[in-house]
Write an enzyme that holds these catalytic residues in place. Structure first.
Site, short mmCIF file in Angstrom:
data_model
loop_
_atom_site.label_atom_id
_atom_site.label_comp_id
_atom_site.label_asym_id
_atom_site.label_seq_id
_atom_site.Cartn_x
_atom_site.Cartn_y
_atom_site.Cartn_z
CG HIS A 172 4.44 17.41 17.10
ND1 HIS A 172 4.89 17.42 15.79
CD2 HIS A 172 4.21 16.12 17.39
CE1 HIS A 172 4.93 16.18 15.34
NE2 HIS A 172 4.52 15.37 16.29
NE ARG A 219 6.03 28.53 7.49
CZ ARG A 219 5.57 27.84 8.56
NH1 ARG A 219 6.42 27.38 9.48
NH2 ARG A 219 4.30 27.62 8.71
NE ARG A 220 3.33 31.09 8.87
CZ ARG A 220 3.09 30.75 10.12
NH1 ARG A 220 3.87 31.15 11.08
NH2 ARG A 220 2.04 30.04 10.43
CE1 TYR A 261 2.61 12.63 14.05
CE2 TYR A 261 3.33 12.96 16.30
CZ TYR A 261 3.63 12.72 14.97
OH TYR A 261 4.93 12.58 14.57
CG HIS A 316 6.77 18.74 6.55
ND1 HIS A 316 6.95 17.37 6.51
CD2 HIS A 316 6.29 19.02 7.78
CE1 HIS A 316 6.59 16.86 7.68
NE2 HIS A 316 6.17 17.84 8.47
CG PHE A 317 2.28 22.49 6.59
CD1 PHE A 317 1.19 22.99 5.94
CD2 PHE A 317 3.22 23.36 7.10
CE1 PHE A 317 1.03 24.35 5.78
CE2 PHE A 317 3.08 24.73 6.94
CZ PHE A 317 1.98 25.22 6.28
CG HIS A 318 0.61 22.60 1.40
ND1 HIS A 318 1.23 23.57 2.14
CD2 HIS A 318 -0.63 23.09 1.13
CE1 HIS A 318 0.41 24.59 2.30
NE2 HIS A 318 -0.73 24.34 1.70
FE1 HAS Z 1 5.59 17.78 10.56
C1 HAS Z 1 6.48 21.12 10.81
C2 HAS Z 1 8.58 16.86 11.95
C3 HAS Z 1 4.62 14.46 10.51
C4 HAS Z 1 2.36 18.75 9.91
N1 HAS Z 1 4.61 19.58 10.37
C5 HAS Z 1 5.17 20.84 10.49
C6 HAS Z 1 4.15 21.83 10.27
C7 HAS Z 1 2.97 21.16 10.06
C8 HAS Z 1 3.28 19.75 10.12
C9 HAS Z 1 1.60 21.76 9.84
O1 HAS Z 1 10.84 18.22 13.49
C10 HAS Z 1 4.37 23.35 10.24
C11 HAS Z 1 4.08 24.03 11.53
C12 HAS Z 1 4.28 25.52 11.37
O2 HAS Z 1 3.37 26.17 10.85
O3 HAS Z 1 5.35 26.01 11.72
N2 HAS Z 1 6.47 15.99 11.07
C13 HAS Z 1 7.69 15.84 11.61
C14 HAS Z 1 7.97 14.41 11.81
C15 HAS Z 1 6.85 13.73 11.38
C16 HAS Z 1 5.91 14.74 10.95
C17 HAS Z 1 9.22 13.81 12.38
N3 HAS Z 1 3.84 16.79 10.25
C18 HAS Z 1 3.65 15.43 10.28
C19 HAS Z 1 2.26 15.12 10.03
C20 HAS Z 1 1.62 16.34 9.86
C21 HAS Z 1 2.63 17.37 10.01
C22 HAS Z 1 1.68 13.74 9.99
C23 HAS Z 1 0.20 16.66 9.59
C24 HAS Z 1 -0.76 15.81 9.45
N4 HAS Z 1 7.22 18.79 11.20
C25 HAS Z 1 8.31 18.23 11.79
C26 HAS Z 1 9.22 19.30 12.24
C27 HAS Z 1 8.63 20.52 11.92
C28 HAS Z 1 7.37 20.17 11.28
C29 HAS Z 1 10.52 19.17 12.91
C30 HAS Z 1 9.16 21.92 12.22
C31 HAS Z 1 9.93 22.47 11.08
C32 HAS Z 1 10.37 23.89 11.35
O4 HAS Z 1 11.58 24.11 11.38
O5 HAS Z 1 9.53 24.77 11.53
C33 HAS Z 1 6.63 12.23 11.45
O6 HAS Z 1 5.46 11.95 12.17
C34 HAS Z 1 6.57 11.56 10.12
C35 HAS Z 1 6.56 10.04 10.24
C36 HAS Z 1 6.07 9.37 8.98
C37 HAS Z 1 6.69 8.39 8.32
C38 HAS Z 1 6.06 7.85 7.06
C39 HAS Z 1 5.44 6.45 7.23
C40 HAS Z 1 4.74 6.05 5.96
C41 HAS Z 1 3.51 5.50 5.90
C42 HAS Z 1 2.89 5.22 4.52
C43 HAS Z 1 3.00 3.79 4.11
C44 HAS Z 1 2.57 3.60 2.70
C45 HAS Z 1 1.90 2.53 2.23
C46 HAS Z 1 1.54 2.45 0.78
C47 HAS Z 1 1.53 1.36 3.08
C48 HAS Z 1 7.99 7.82 8.77
C49 HAS Z 1 2.70 5.16 7.11
C50 HAS Z 1 2.59 1.59 0.15
C51 HAS Z 1 2.35 1.16 -1.22
C52 HAS Z 1 3.34 1.11 -2.14
C53 HAS Z 1 3.04 0.54 -3.46
C54 HAS Z 1 4.72 1.64 -1.92
CU CU Z 2 5.87 18.76 14.99
#
Ligand code: HAS
Ligand code: CU
Length: 549
Positions: free
Chosen positions: A223, A439-440, A227, A374-376
């Site tokens: 995890h 998947r996979r 980050y 999700h991770f793409h």
């Molecule tokens: Fe994830 C699985 C939960 C973030 C990558 N994640 C994965 C896997 C990868 C991955 C590679 O809880 C697969 C692993 C595998 O092979 O099995 N992930 C989360 C959560 C977040 C999260 C809670 N993941 C990421 C990030 C990754 C990433 C970042 C890569 C860089 N993920 C999971 C969970 C799994 C998981 C479970 C396991 C699933 C399973 O069952 O296997 C959080 O960090 C996300 C928080 C983000 C936000 C968004 C904030 C928005 C922002 C943009 C603002 C936009 C602006 C533009 C300013 C709340 C900052 C605005 C302009 C306008 C005009 C509107």
């Molecule tokens: Cu994670």
């Protein structure tokens, strides 16, 4: 100006560029593997010469998830610390090169065993899948190399601190240090499982390993690994994008605080990848899910900060109304456009992460291709588009060239192509996942599963999206090659933003490393000690010794 030298020293530039070359070679090869995968999954194509789908999938995951990211990040961070805390000393640069070569040799060894089909264990290398020992040894070298580079960056930071007592360090240097501390603490987990479990097992010294322990150590690392990928993108958003648009940073303190929160909260959350696993008491899963929701906060702070930066800038240019500032942003500048599109994609991507982390919803999506979707979005769009956007000024800055208007236009097209490809591919993955598509797995492994027919339209959409993305890879490779070797000679700025006048002064407490690392360690111990003891004590019958085996 507090930021030190304006231009990255040529010798430091070489070190950074060496990393960036490897990163983009990995992108080329890993992208090709990705194209082959979506074609196989569409059911319309078979791999020639008996090559296994899983060999290709491992190549893709390792090259893009581990090699492209780690090399780009370390190269970028060397450039960033050199730019903001001054030219590297000969010693620091020397160790940077040692780190680079260890990582490169390790990558070559690992890639060799994957390509000869002796390590088709996917990038998570879950036991009981077993690879040739060379695969694990190569990975160990990559990790050790990255540690050496991390310590080189720490030494550079320490030297700056010594020369500037009582001063707040430059933001990009501070952020690089946080990211490397995060990486160091978490990679201890993967080093432990590889050294104490996988290597002895693959060499035949032991005939079994404790699978639950190995998966737990992996996700203790896995995890925070995501980050480690995300934070450099946040560095670019916080500290560079405001300058590119011609504005100022909303707040230096807020940026540092979000990084410290990542440092503290990124690691004790690995169980959210193991929610369906037996052998872990639900109480501890619950605790880690709560912590997962806490580590969402610094991302929400980042979203807030970016909105504030854009809005402040827009209003300073006379924008009115709720979203009037949107019209003032430099849409024609690829250095802004690519990362901005990455931000937009992070909104649904983050929402999907919250779904994954919710224990009950995880039961629906776990091990389906939803997770791949999700991770793409997170890694392959938000992070990668931000890195591409950074490459558009970083490479010419380091090679003494300039990006032409034509290349800038191509980079805008690249971003649009990437977005379209990813909307197809990732949406199809999310929907098919909800219908239970695993998947996979290759198309041919579905057998007579009655639902498989429902998945077919989505798999075709994935193949269409994947093909468009491959065109996107070709485009970015054309741009990067041009910027590195053919673009006209000239000066390109390494943009670093200044803080808005009305922002509060940054307190020094953010650099109280004993405090932050101490809190991180305490949280890790709380989240992991008891469940870990459980795993060792309740190891399957027949386990010996410390019950790692
Ligand atoms: Fe994830 C699985 C939960 C973030 C990558 N994640 C994965 C896997 C990868 C991955 C590679 O809880 C697969 C692993 C595998 O092979 O099995 N992930 C989360 C959560 C977040 C999260 C809670 N993941 C990421 C990030 C990754 C990433 C970042 C890569 C860089 N993920 C999971 C969970 C799994 C998981 C479970 C396991 C699933 C399973 O069952 O296997 C959080 O960090 C996300 C928080 C983000 C936000 C968004 C904030 C928005 C922002 C943009 C603002 C936009 C602006 C533009 C300013 C709340 C900052 C605005 C302009 C306008 C005009 C509107
Ligand atoms: Cu994670």
């Amino acid at each position: 100006m507090m930021n030190g030298t304006w231009k990255v020293d040529a010798r430091d530039g070489k070190l950074a560029m060496a990393h960036i070359y490897v990163a983009f070679v990995a992108l080329a090869l890993g992208g090709l593997a990705g194209l082959l995968q979506v074609l196989v999954r569409s059911g319309k194509f078979e791999l020639p010469a008996g090559i296994s789908y899983y060999t290709i999938l491992t190549t893709h995951g390792v090259l893009l998830g581990l090699v492209l990211t780690t090399f780009f990040i370390i190269g970028f961070q060397f450039a960033a610390v050199s730019r903001t805390a001054g030219t590297l000393s000969d010693r620091v640069r020397f160790w940077g090169w040692v780190g680079f070569w260890l990582m490169t040799i390790g990558t070559a060894i690992t890639a060799f065993y994957i390509l000869i089909g002796e390590a088709s264990v996917l990038y998570t290398f879950y036991a009981p899948l077993q690879a040739h020992a060379g695969f694990y040894i190569g990975l160990t070298l990559v990790v050790v190399g990255s540690w050496i580079s991390g310590f080189a960056m720490f030494a550079h930071y320490a030297k700056w601190k010594k020369a500037h007592p009582g001063q707040v360090s430059p933001l990009l240097t501070f952020m690089s240090v946080v990211n490397m501390i995060l990486w160091l603490i978490c990679s201890l987990g993967v080093a432990a499982t590889v050294l104490f479990q996988f290597i002895p097992w693959s060499l035949g010294y032991v005939d079994r390993i404790n699978v639950l322990v190995s998966r737990t150590l992996f996700w203790y690392f896995g995890h925070p690994l995501v980050y480690f990928w995300l934070l450099p993108a946040y560095m670019i958003w916080y500290a560079i994008i405001p300058k590119i648009i011609g504005g100022k940073m909303f707040s230096d303190s807020l940026a540092r605080m979000s990084f410290i929160l990542f440092l503290i909260l990124s690691i004790p959350v690995g169980f959210h990848h193991q929610l369906v696993e037996p052998g872990i008491d639900p109480v501890w899963k619950y605790l880690q899910v709560v912590l997962t929701f806490m580590v969402v906060i610094p991302s929400l702070m980042t979203a807030f900060s970016m909105f504030a930066t854009f809005e402040m800038y827009g209003r300073s240019k006379g924008a009115t109304g709720l979203f009037g500032w949107l019209r003032k942003l430099p849409w024609g500048d690829a250095r802004f456009f690519a990362p901005f599109v990455g931000m937009l994609f992070f909104i649904p991507a983050g929402a999907g992460g919250l779904v994954n982390a919710s224990h009950q919803l995880n039961q629906v999506v776990h091990n389906t291709i939803w997770v791949t979707g999700h991770f793409h979005l997170t890694l392959a769009t938000t992070v990668v588009l931000t890195f591409f956007g950074a490459a558009y000024w970083l490479i010419p800055h380091l090679t003494g060239r300039v990006m032409t208007k034509a290349m800038n236009r191509l980079a805008i097209i690249q971003t649009i192509v990437w977005s379209i490809g990813m909307i197809f591919m990732s949406s199809a993955m999310h929907f098919a996942g909800l219908l239970g598509a695993p998947r996979r797995s290759a198309f041919s492994t579905y057998g007579d599963a009655p639902q498989a027919l429902e998945w077919i339209p989505y798999q075709i959409a994935q193949a269409v999206g994947g093909t468009i993305l491959f065109i996107g890879i070709i485009l970015v490779l054309i741009i990067v090659t041009n910027l590195a070797f053919f673009a006209p000679k000239g000066e390109t700025e390494f943009p670093v933003a200044e803080v808005a006048e009305q922002a509060e002064r940054t307190p020094l407490v953010f650099e109280n490393w004993t405090l932050w690392i101490g809190i991180a360690v305490v949280l890790i111990l709380i989240a992991y000690t008891v469940p870990f003891i459980d795993m060792i004590q309740n190891a399957p019958p027949g386990s010996k010794g410390f019950k790692l085996w």
